[in-house]
Design a protein around this motif. Structure first.
Motif, PDB file in Angstrom:
ATOM      1  N   MET A   1       2.191  -4.203   1.708  1.00  0.00           N
ATOM      2  CA  MET A   1       1.170  -4.958   2.428  1.00  0.00           C
ATOM      3  C   MET A   1       1.639  -5.204   3.865  1.00  0.00           C
ATOM      4  O   MET A   1       2.749  -5.691   4.101  1.00  0.00           O
ATOM      5  N   ASN A   2       0.805  -4.837   4.848  1.00  0.00           N
ATOM      6  CA  ASN A   2       1.144  -5.038   6.254  1.00  0.00           C
ATOM      7  C   ASN A   2       0.956  -6.502   6.642  1.00  0.00           C
ATOM      8  O   ASN A   2       0.104  -7.207   6.103  1.00  0.00           O
ATOM      9  N   THR A   3       1.777  -6.934   7.578  1.00  0.00           N
ATOM     10  CA  THR A   3       1.699  -8.316   8.059  1.00  0.00           C
ATOM     11  C   THR A   3       1.528  -8.324   9.565  1.00  0.00           C
ATOM     12  O   THR A   3       1.895  -7.361  10.262  1.00  0.00           O
ATOM     13  N   ASP A   4       0.993  -9.414  10.076  1.00  0.00           N
ATOM     14  CA  ASP A   4       0.839  -9.578  11.520  1.00  0.00           C
ATOM     15  C   ASP A   4       2.218  -9.773  12.131  1.00  0.00           C
ATOM     16  O   ASP A   4       2.973 -10.666  11.729  1.00  0.00           O
ATOM     17  N   PRO A   5       2.616  -8.944  13.125  1.00  0.00           N
ATOM     18  CA  PRO A   5       3.965  -9.059  13.687  1.00  0.00           C
ATOM     19  C   PRO A   5       4.231 -10.406  14.342  1.00  0.00           C
ATOM     20  O   PRO A   5       5.388 -10.855  14.389  1.00  0.00           O
ATOM     21  N   LEU A   6       3.197 -11.073  14.859  1.00  0.00           N
ATOM     22  CA  LEU A   6       3.387 -12.329  15.568  1.00  0.00           C
ATOM     23  C   LEU A   6       3.377 -13.523  14.637  1.00  0.00           C
ATOM     24  O   LEU A   6       4.263 -14.395  14.711  1.00  0.00           O
ATOM     25  N   THR A   7       2.412 -13.589  13.736  1.00  0.00           N
ATOM     26  CA  THR A   7       2.258 -14.753  12.871  1.00  0.00           C
ATOM     27  C   THR A   7       2.906 -14.570  11.509  1.00  0.00           C
ATOM     28  O   THR A   7       3.171 -15.560  10.817  1.00  0.00           O
ATOM     29  N   GLY A   8       3.136 -13.327  11.098  1.00  0.00           N
ATOM     30  CA  GLY A   8       3.703 -13.088   9.776  1.00  0.00           C
ATOM     31  C   GLY A   8       2.683 -13.148   8.654  1.00  0.00           C
ATOM     32  O   GLY A   8       3.050 -12.997   7.485  1.00  0.00           O
ATOM     33  N   GLN A   9       1.423 -13.365   8.949  1.00  0.00           N
ATOM     34  CA  GLN A   9       0.397 -13.431   7.926  1.00  0.00           C
ATOM     35  C   GLN A   9       0.031 -12.020   7.438  1.00  0.00           C
ATOM     36  O   GLN A   9       0.146 -11.043   8.173  1.00  0.00           O
ATOM     37  N   GLN A  10      -0.409 -11.969   6.182  1.00  0.00           N
ATOM     38  CA  GLN A  10      -0.781 -10.699   5.598  1.00  0.00           C
ATOM     39  C   GLN A  10      -2.098 -10.189   6.201  1.00  0.00           C
ATOM     40  O   GLN A  10      -3.018 -10.966   6.461  1.00  0.00           O
ATOM     41  N   LEU A  11      -2.169  -8.894   6.385  1.00  0.00           N
ATOM     42  CA  LEU A  11      -3.365  -8.242   6.917  1.00  0.00           C
ATOM     43  C   LEU A  11      -4.179  -7.664   5.764  1.00  0.00           C
ATOM     44  O   LEU A  11      -3.674  -7.496   4.656  1.00  0.00           O
ATOM     45  N   PRO A  12      -5.441  -7.358   5.984  1.00  0.00           N
ATOM     46  CA  PRO A  12      -6.249  -6.736   4.931  1.00  0.00           C
ATOM     47  C   PRO A  12      -5.624  -5.434   4.443  1.00  0.00           C
ATOM     48  O   PRO A  12      -4.857  -4.770   5.158  1.00  0.00           O
ATOM     49  N   ALA A  13      -5.941  -5.078   3.226  1.00  0.00           N
ATOM     50  CA  ALA A  13      -5.364  -3.863   2.638  1.00  0.00           C
ATOM     51  C   ALA A  13      -5.769  -2.609   3.400  1.00  0.00           C
ATOM     52  O   ALA A  13      -5.060  -1.593   3.377  1.00  0.00           O
ATOM     53  N   SER A  14      -6.895  -2.659   4.094  1.00  0.00           N
ATOM     54  CA  SER A  14      -7.371  -1.491   4.846  1.00  0.00           C
ATOM     55  C   SER A  14      -6.732  -1.378   6.218  1.00  0.00           C
ATOM     56  O   SER A  14      -6.981  -0.394   6.924  1.00  0.00           O
ATOM     57  N   ALA A  15      -5.925  -2.349   6.611  1.00  0.00           N
ATOM     58  CA  ALA A  15      -5.310  -2.318   7.944  1.00  0.00           C
ATOM     59  C   ALA A  15      -4.290  -1.184   8.029  1.00  0.00           C
ATOM     60  O   ALA A  15      -3.586  -0.872   7.064  1.00  0.00           O
ATOM     61  N   ILE A  16      -4.219  -0.598   9.208  1.00  0.00           N
ATOM     62  CA  ILE A  16      -3.291   0.515   9.459  1.00  0.00           C
ATOM     63  C   ILE A  16      -2.401   0.134  10.634  1.00  0.00           C
ATOM     64  O   ILE A  16      -2.892  -0.297  11.683  1.00  0.00           O
ATOM     65  N   GLN A  17      -1.101   0.280  10.458  1.00  0.00           N
ATOM     66  CA  GLN A  17      -0.144   0.013  11.522  1.00  0.00           C
ATOM     67  C   GLN A  17       0.647   1.279  11.828  1.00  0.00           C
ATOM     68  O   GLN A  17       1.011   2.026  10.927  1.00  0.00           O
ATOM     69  N   ARG A  18       0.881   1.483  13.095  1.00  0.00           N
ATOM     70  CA  ARG A  18       1.708   2.628  13.506  1.00  0.00           C
ATOM     71  C   ARG A  18       2.590   2.211  14.670  1.00  0.00           C
ATOM     72  O   ARG A  18       2.209   1.363  15.491  1.00  0.00           O
ATOM     73  N   ILE A  19       3.770   2.804  14.727  1.00  0.00           N
ATOM     74  CA  ILE A  19       4.745   2.488  15.768  1.00  0.00           C
ATOM     75  C   ILE A  19       4.574   3.490  16.896  1.00  0.00           C
ATOM     76  O   ILE A  19       4.753   4.695  16.718  1.00  0.00           O
TER      77      ILE A  19
END
Length: 268
Positions: A1-19
């Protein structure tokens, strides 16, 4: 499960993160406010044995995209610059990339930047410097890609005026200047402008004959006595006869052959 880098809160399952970018070492400086509207000078950050350096961190640029819940909704895209402890991965500072002013390159160096970080409801500007120019260059390219995804810059980078030109071409229909079947172009040798002629099938024989006579009848030159044609060229026999008579009438002298009469008249 992805989390918000700033707040640490969980993001929706459909969220996509890339570096978009990562570098293992970047030096962080506590810098004074800018004294000019032009920007920051990095030369003062490294003076006095780097007393203004406060941390050496790992840097990452993370892009988060959340697809819309409805078909007519918009995708949410955000970009975050993270300064982390290179050993533990703990967050040291975060800089949301919400405008181009969030990251400014130093005026006197391509390896140093001033970034606006946030935390606990406050903002601060920190200095940041790469050891290698290649890393600083890759960092700038990653920010350029982020600006396009965020809408700060247009995604299409075509030449200026290309879009307006293509629109004009679609609006204006192409004109057909080709000759239709049975049509010809006549040229008036008497100086009249060329014109497009009707098909011969639509003209009577008398009209065709009169037009041909008008096109190819050329007025004779002055003093020709009304003759419509030039005299015929001389025959080969007459040319040879003329050359023979000219050779008989002219006998070259020694002077004509290149000899000069000497003092004693040897060639007389």
């Amino acid at each position: 499960m992805n989390t918000d880098p700033l707040t640490g809160q969980q993001l929706p399952a459909s969220a996509i993160q890339r570096i978009l970018f990562i570098a293992p070492k970047v030096h962080v400086y506590q810098i004074p406010p800018a004294t000019s509207t032009k920007g920051y000078q990095a030369s003062s950050w490294t003076a006095n044995n780097n007393k203004m350096q406060i941390f050496t961190a790992r840097i990452r640029i993370v892009e988060t995209s959340i697809p819309p819940e409805r078909e007519d909704g918009d995708e949410k895209v955000s970009t975050m610059i993270l300064l982390e402890d290179s050993k533990t991965g703990d967050l040291f500072a975060a800089a949301p990339y919400t405008s181009e002013r969030a990251v400014e390159q130093a005026l006197d160096s391509s390896r140093f930047f001033a970034i606006t970080v946030v935390g606990e409801g406050r903002k601060a500007v920190l200095g940041m410097g790469f050891e290698e120019r290649s890393e600083a260059f890759d960092f700038s390219i990653a920010l350029q890609d982020a600006r396009k995804a965020l809408g700060f810059e247009p995604k299409s980078s075509g030449p200026p005026g290309a879009k307006a030109k293509s629109k004009k071409e679609t609006e204006e229909p192409k004109r057909d200047f080709s000759l239709k079947e049975g049509e010809t172009i006549s040229i008036n040798l008497g100086g009249l402008k060329g014109r497009r002629q009707r098909p011969d099938t639509e003209k009577s024989p008398g009209e065709q004959k009169s037009e041909q006579e008008a096109l190819f009848s050329i007025a004779p030159p002055p003093g020709s006595g009304g003759a419509s044609f030039l005299p015929p060229p001389p025959s080969a026999k007459s040319v040879k006869e003329e050359r023979r008579r000219s050779r008989q009438n002219f006998e070259p002298t020694p002077k004509d052959l290149g000899f000069d009469d000497g003092e004693f008249g040897e060639f007389q």
